[in-house]
Every structure is written in structure tokens, then in C-alpha cells.
Design an enzyme around this catalytic site. Structure first.
Site, PDB file in Angstrom:
ATOM      1  CG  ASN A   1      -1.640   1.274   1.456  1.00 38.77           C
ATOM      2  OD1 ASN A   1      -1.778   2.071   0.525  1.00 38.77           O
ATOM      3  ND2 ASN A   1      -2.129   1.484   2.666  1.00 38.77           N
ATOM      4  CD1 TRP A   2       3.849   1.181  -2.527  1.00 38.43           C
ATOM      5  CD2 TRP A   2       3.793   2.091  -4.573  1.00 38.43           C
ATOM      6  NE1 TRP A   2       4.706   0.472  -3.326  1.00 38.43           N
ATOM      7  CE2 TRP A   2       4.691   1.004  -4.588  1.00 38.43           C
ATOM      8  CE3 TRP A   2       3.587   2.813  -5.747  1.00 38.43           C
ATOM      9  CZ2 TRP A   2       5.385   0.635  -5.728  1.00 38.43           C
ATOM     10  CZ3 TRP A   2       4.276   2.440  -6.885  1.00 38.43           C
ATOM     11  CH2 TRP A   2       5.172   1.360  -6.876  1.00 38.43           C
ATOM     12  CE  LYS A   3       0.192   3.379   4.638  1.00 41.48           C
ATOM     13  NZ  LYS A   3       0.274   3.495   6.078  1.00 41.48           N
TER      14      LYS A   3
ATOM     15  CG  HIS B   1      -5.573   2.073   5.110  1.00 39.32           C
ATOM     16  ND1 HIS B   1      -5.098   3.091   5.911  1.00 39.32           N
ATOM     17  CD2 HIS B   1      -4.597   1.139   5.054  1.00 39.32           C
ATOM     18  CE1 HIS B   1      -3.879   2.776   6.305  1.00 39.32           C
ATOM     19  NE2 HIS B   1      -3.543   1.601   5.801  1.00 39.32           N
TER      20      HIS B   1
ATOM     21  CD  GLU C   1      -2.528   5.719   6.579  1.00 42.34           C
ATOM     22  OE1 GLU C   1      -2.484   5.777   5.329  1.00 42.34           O
ATOM     23  OE2 GLU C   1      -1.633   5.182   7.262  1.00 42.34           O
TER      24      GLU C   1
ATOM     25  CD  GLU D   1      -3.307  -2.305   7.320  1.00 44.98           C
ATOM     26  OE1 GLU D   1      -2.206  -2.573   6.817  1.00 44.98           O
ATOM     27  OE2 GLU D   1      -3.939  -1.268   7.062  1.00 44.98           O
TER      28      GLU D   1
ATOM     29  N   GLY E   1       2.869   2.434  10.597  1.00 43.85           N
ATOM     30  CA  GLY E   1       3.830   3.514  10.405  1.00 43.85           C
ATOM     31  C   GLY E   1       4.570   3.908  11.674  1.00 43.85           C
TER      32      GLY E   1
ATOM     33  CB  SER F   1       5.584  -1.627  11.724  1.00 37.46           C
ATOM     34  OG  SER F   1       5.218  -0.272  11.962  1.00 37.46           O
TER      35      SER F   1
ATOM     36  N   GLY G   1       3.025  -1.151   4.174  1.00 41.38           N
ATOM     37  CA  GLY G   1       3.071   0.259   3.807  1.00 41.38           C
ATOM     38  C   GLY G   1       4.506   0.680   3.519  1.00 41.38           C
ATOM     39  N   GLY G   2       5.165   1.253   4.518  1.00 45.78           N
ATOM     40  CA  GLY G   2       6.503   1.827   4.343  1.00 45.78           C
ATOM     41  C   GLY G   2       7.493   0.911   3.635  1.00 45.78           C
TER      42      GLY G   2
HETATM   43  P1  PGA Z   1       3.086   0.407   7.506  1.00 45.13           P
HETATM   44  O1  PGA Z   1       1.609   0.624   6.879  1.00 45.13           O
HETATM   45  O2  PGA Z   1       3.580  -0.908   6.936  1.00 45.13           O
HETATM   46  O3  PGA Z   1       3.890   1.584   6.998  1.00 45.13           O
HETATM   47  O4  PGA Z   1       2.925   0.359   8.961  1.00 45.13           O
HETATM   48  C1  PGA Z   1       0.714  -0.448   6.720  1.00 45.13           C
HETATM   49  C2  PGA Z   1      -0.596   0.047   6.156  1.00 45.13           C
HETATM   50  O5  PGA Z   1      -1.026   1.153   6.537  1.00 45.13           O
HETATM   51  O6  PGA Z   1      -1.229  -0.622   5.318  1.00 45.13           O
END
Ligand code: PGA
Length: 253
Positions: free
Chosen positions: A10-12, A97, A99, A169, A175, A215, A236-237
Site C-alpha cells: 500500500n503505497w499511500k 484503511h 487512514e 491492521e 507507520g 510495520s 506500507g513503508g
Molecule cells: P506500515 O503501513 O507498513 O507503513 O505500517 C501499513 C498500512 O497502513 O497498510
């Protein structure tokens, strides 16, 4: 029951179209020699979807969107419909998600409407759930997560249930560098699987893929996926760097 693993990135709000192309060409090379690949999915920003689909052609890498609206067309400035995504060749879409929920005001009801809309078409939804730190500290993890699962799945037809992928999640792990331990993740995945079994049936629950996100990175990927109810990762990251994403894929292969 063997469930095929999914490694999803997930590149956001990261990477332009040209950065997307470069990443995918690099990733294709890195995974070329690997055996027993999991399903691999990249979710770039929507303006890079078309480029991503082109760059991932015949690579086995699927391309997903990060969000979609529940209406098909109309006066909904800024939104993208599932039909638009399908017509580009997108195969998956993230729904709910944390966010989207926390920063853009998506409610459980919105998430449910989106999920039902996705299921009326051909995309594979990855619906996200997870508790906040205060929920966990107050001992409300099960109540919150199972509640989100139940409301997301409200009104889903049995025949559509098998297409759904869920992602657990924990919000406190996204993050932050804090990861749920494999054991903590597996407990919640088990609760999710049982609640899906209670809504549909045991066969749907057995087949359901539940991804862990928060993470996830090369050094914890294998440990998380060794757990019986963890069927892959939503990253994500660590999905922004082709080397680390390829390492996570290797851990799942
Ligand atoms: P993260 O994000 O791996 O950077 O914690 C995961 C996500 O939000 O899908």
C-alpha cells in the site's frame, strides 16, 4: 486448508507514475527467479494505476487501488468508481484503511457501502479493520475488531463472501515501527476468522485470507506468516523500496 498467501504493498500518497514504472520494472527482475511466489499486489496512487498496469503486464504482479466510491457516476467531485478501476484493468481495491477512517471520516457504514459496491462488480476487495491503542489498552480489541468486521460484511451475499480478503491492521502499529507480535496478530486473526465463520459458514472462514498490516518488514515477515491464521501481509513503508518488498515476497514464497 492451504490458503495462497498475498503480499500487498500500500503505497499511500507516494510515488509518481514514472517512479511507479521504475519500481515495477525493478521488482519484476527481483522476483523473476523466485519459486512458489505468493500473490503479489501493488496499490499505487490512482493517477499511477494505468502506468502500473502497463509496467506489470505478464509479470504476475497485480495492481490495486487504495480506495473507491460506492456510486458509479455523478456529482461526486474527487471520487473514483469501481467501474472506472475495472476498465483500467485494476484487480483489487483497499476498503476502509484506517487512514481513510481516521483522516477522511469514513464510517463503518461507508465501508460497508463500498464493500457491497465492489462486490457487485469484479474487483477483489481487501477490507481493513483494526483497533486503536486506547481500545487495546482498555481490553476492547475483540469488540472493536469483530464489530468492524460484522458491520463491513452486513448484507454481503454468501456467493460473494469467498471473494473478500480482510486485513487486520492495528492502528497503533501502522507507520510506527511497533509491530504486533506474531502471537498477538494470530489471536486477532483467529477471532476474525471465527466471526466470519459465524456470519457465513466454516468453508468461507477456512478459505478466507486475512492479511496482517502494521510495520511489516523483511525482518518480521517470516515470523508473522508462520502463524496459522496469518495469510499474508499488507505492507506500507517497506513496500516503497523494491529491495525490501522483494525480501518480504521471498519470505512468503
Ligand atoms: P506500515 O503501513 O507498513 O507503513 O505500517 C501499513 C498500512 O497502513 O497498510
Amino acid at each position: 486448508m492451504s490458503r495462497k498467501r498475498i503480499i500487498a504493498g500500500n503505497w499511500k500518497l507516494n510515488k509518481t507514475a514514472s517512479e511507479t514504472r521504475r519500481f515495477l520494472l525493478t521488482l519484476r527482475n527481483k522476483i523473476a527467479g523466485m519459486d512458489a511466489l505468493p500473490e503479489i499486489l501493488i496499490c499505487p496512487p490512482s493517477v499511477a494505476l494505468e502506468t502500473a498496469i502497463d509496467a506489470a503486464r505478464e509479470s504476475g504482479i497485480a495492481i490495486g487501488a487504495q480506495n473507491a466510491y460506492w456510486e458509479s457516476t455523478g456529482a461526486f467531485t474527487g471520487e473514483v468508481s469501481t467501474e472506472m478501476l475495472e476498465s483500467l484493468g485494476v484487480s483489487h481495491v483497499l476498503i476502509g484503511h484506517s487512514e481513510r477512517r481516521a483522516l477522511f471520516g469514513e464510517s463503518d457504514e461507508n465501508v460497508n457501502r463500498k464493500l457491497l459496491k465492489v462486490l457487485s462488480g469484479t474487483l477483489t476487495p481487501i477490507a481493513c479493520v483494526g483497533e486503536m491503542l486506547e481500545d487495546r489498552e482498555a481490553g476492547r480489541t475483540e469488540e472493536v475488531v469483530v464489530g468492524q468486521v460484522k458491520s463491513a460484511l452486513m448484507g454481503v451475499a454468501h456467493e460473494h463472501a469467498r471473494r473478500i480478503v480482510l486485513a487486520y491492521e492495528p492502528v497503533w502499529a501502522i507507520g510506527t515501527g511497533l509491530t504486533a507480535t506474531p502471537g498477538q496478530a494470530n489471536v486477532v486473526h483467529g477471532l476474525i476468522r471465527r466471526s466470519v465463520g459465524a456470519i457465513f459458514d466454516g468453508a468461507v472462514a477456512d478459505e478466507l485470507r486475512i492479511l496482517y498490516g502494521g510495520s511489516a518488514k523483511p525482518d518480521n515477515a517470516a515470523g508473522l506468516m508462520a502463524e496459522s491464521d496469518v495469510d499474508g501481509l499488507l505492507v506500507g513503508g517497506a513496500s516503497l523500496d523494491a529491495d525490501s518488498f522483494a525480501e518480504i515476497i521471498r519470505a512468503a514464497a
